[in-house]
Design a protein around this motif. Structure first.
Motif, mmCIF file in Angstrom:
data_model
loop_
_atom_site.group_PDB
_atom_site.id
_atom_site.type_symbol
_atom_site.label_atom_id
_atom_site.label_comp_id
_atom_site.label_asym_id
_atom_site.label_seq_id
_atom_site.Cartn_x
_atom_site.Cartn_y
_atom_site.Cartn_z
ATOM 1 N N GLY A 132 -27.493 -10.395 1.797
ATOM 2 C CA GLY A 132 -27.476 -9.076 2.442
ATOM 3 C C GLY A 132 -26.431 -9.055 3.531
ATOM 4 N N LYS A 133 -26.214 -7.853 4.068
ATOM 5 C CA LYS A 133 -25.211 -7.734 5.142
ATOM 6 C C LYS A 133 -25.690 -8.442 6.405
ATOM 7 C CE LYS A 133 -23.019 -3.339 3.973
ATOM 8 N NZ LYS A 133 -23.917 -2.524 3.162
ATOM 9 N N ASN A 134 -27.001 -8.294 6.686
ATOM 10 C CA ASN A 134 -27.552 -8.852 7.932
ATOM 11 C C ASN A 134 -29.037 -9.170 7.732
ATOM 12 O OD1 ASN A 134 -28.942 -6.358 8.110
ATOM 13 N ND2 ASN A 134 -27.109 -5.449 8.983
ATOM 14 N N LYS A 135 -29.640 -9.661 8.815
ATOM 15 C CA LYS A 135 -31.045 -10.071 8.804
ATOM 16 C C LYS A 135 -31.984 -8.965 8.297
ATOM 17 C CE LYS A 135 -34.047 -12.008 12.323
ATOM 18 N NZ LYS A 135 -34.142 -12.213 13.762
ATOM 19 N N ASP B 299 -23.040 -11.420 8.252
ATOM 20 C CA ASP B 299 -22.792 -11.639 9.682
ATOM 21 C C ASP B 299 -23.435 -12.919 10.231
ATOM 22 O OD1 ASP B 299 -25.475 -11.066 9.807
ATOM 23 O OD2 ASP B 299 -25.279 -9.297 11.086
ATOM 24 N N GLY B 300 -24.109 -13.659 9.374
ATOM 25 C CA GLY B 300 -24.708 -14.923 9.806
ATOM 26 C C GLY B 300 -25.989 -14.756 10.617
ATOM 27 N N PHE C 31 -27.248 -18.710 5.538
ATOM 28 C CA PHE C 31 -25.826 -19.085 5.459
ATOM 29 C C PHE C 31 -24.952 -17.890 5.813
ATOM 30 C CE2 PHE C 31 -22.034 -19.010 2.706
ATOM 31 C CZ PHE C 31 -21.456 -20.244 2.986
ATOM 32 N N LYS C 32 -23.927 -18.100 6.629
ATOM 33 C CA LYS C 32 -23.022 -16.995 6.973
ATOM 34 C C LYS C 32 -21.947 -16.856 5.890
ATOM 35 C CE LYS C 32 -20.076 -15.006 10.393
ATOM 36 N NZ LYS C 32 -19.161 -15.069 11.427
#
Ligand code: FES
Length: 254
Positions: free
Chosen positions: A137-140, A162-163, A167-168
Motif C-alpha cells: 500500500g501507499k502507507n500504513k 513511504d515506509g 518494508f519501504k
C-alpha cells in the motif's frame, strides 16, 4: 455457473480506513456458491441509482450464511452503500465471472491496495497449503488487511511506499527475496496493472505459475458493452473481463 438474484440483509457496514468500508451481508445462496475472485453486481433496494456496482467477494462465512464485501467510496453508488445501516437490504446479482483456479503447491498471494480484498477469501481457501501473503500500500493506513488475513497464515509481508509500515518500497521490490526465501509454487495477484505487470514478469523469470485478477470499469457486467475488453497475448482473442475473467493466466494479459 448460474447467476442468482437475491436480497442480502446487511449485518454490519463498518468504515475501516479512509473511504474504505467492510460490509457483512446475510446472503445464504451466494455464500453457498461464491468462489474466490468472483464478484457481485449490487444495488441498494429502493435506490434511485439505476446502475448496479461490481463489488468483489472479500470473504464467505458458510456457517453463518454471510458474505463480506470491501469497497472504496468513489462515486454516488458506493457513497450510498457507505450510508447504509444494519438490516437494510441490497439486491445482489451473482456470483459473476471466473475466479482463481486453486492449484496444488505453496501459494503466494500479492495484493496492492484494494486488490487485497478478493485475496482474503482466497487465503481462507488455501489455508491448508501454508500460504504466504504480500500486502502492499501507499502507507500504513492502506495495509490494514493484515487483521483479515492473519487467521489464515502467519507468513505475511508488508510493504508501503513511504515506509510507515513494513518494508519501504513496492511489493515487486521485495518479491524476488520472498521467492528465494520461501518454497513458492504459484502466485495469485490482484491490484494496479502496473504492479501486476511487474509481478507477472518476475513470476516468469522464476518460472512460477501466475494468475492475475483484473480491476476494470464494468458498465454492463454481462458481456454486452465491450467496455472491459483486452486482446489476449496468448490467444490473440478479444477477452471480456466481466464474463471471462476477472482472473486470467498472467501470460494472457501481460
Ligand atoms: Fe460490458 Fe464487460 S462490462 S462487456
Amino acid at each position: 455457473m448460474k447467476k442468482l438474484l437475491v436480497e442480502g440483509c446487511i449485518i454490519t457496514n463498518e468504515k475501516i480506513s479512509d473511504r474504505i468500508y467492510h460490509m457483512i451481508v446475510q446472503a445464504p445462496e451466494i455464500a453457498a456458491c461464491a468462489q474466490p475472485g468472483q464478484f457481485l453486481h449490487v444495488k441498494k433496494i429502493g435506490s434511485a441509482n439505476f446502475l448496479r456496482r461490481p463489488l468483489g467477494v472479500a470473504n464467505v462465512d458458510k456457517k453463518n450464511n454471510t458474505i463480506s464485501i470491501a469497497y472504496r467510496v468513489i462515486g454516488k453508488g458506493t457513497a450510498e452503500f457507505a450510508g447504509m445501516k444494519e438490516r437494510e437490504k441490497l439486491s445482489i446479482l451473482g456470483p459473476i465471472g471466473n475466479g482463481f483456479v486453486l492449484k496444488e503447491g505453496r501459494p503466494l498471494l500479492i495484493g496492492g491496495g484494494m486488490g487485497m480484498a478478493p485475496l482474503i477469501y482466497l487465503a481462507a481457501k488455501l489455508r491448508d497449503k501454508d500460504p504466504v501473503v504480500l500486502i502492499g500500500g501507499k502507507n500504513k493506513q492502506e495495509v490494514f488487511w493484515e487483521k483479515y488475513i492473519k487467521e489464515f497464515t502467519d507468513k505475511i509481508y508488508i510493504t508501503t511506499d513511504d515506509g510507515s509500515a513494513g518494508f519501504k518500497g513496492f511489493t515487486v521490490q521485495l518479491l524476488p527475496k520472498i521467492l528465494q526465501d520461501n518454497n513458492i509454487d504459484n502466485i495469485y495477484t490482484c491490484g494496479p496493472d502496473i504492479m501486476m505487470r511487474s509481478v507477472a514478469k518476475i513470476a516468469d523469470e522464476y518460472k512460477k505459475d501466475c494468475q492475475v485478477s483484473l480491476e476494470r470499469r464494468m458498465a454492463c457486467g454481462i458481456g454486452v458493452c465491450l467496455g472491459c475488453t483486452f486482446t489476449g497475448k496468448v490467444t490473440g482473442k478479444r477477452r471480456k473481463v466481466c464474463t471471462e475473467g476477472p482472473v486470467f493466466p498472467a501470460e494472457e494479459v501481460f
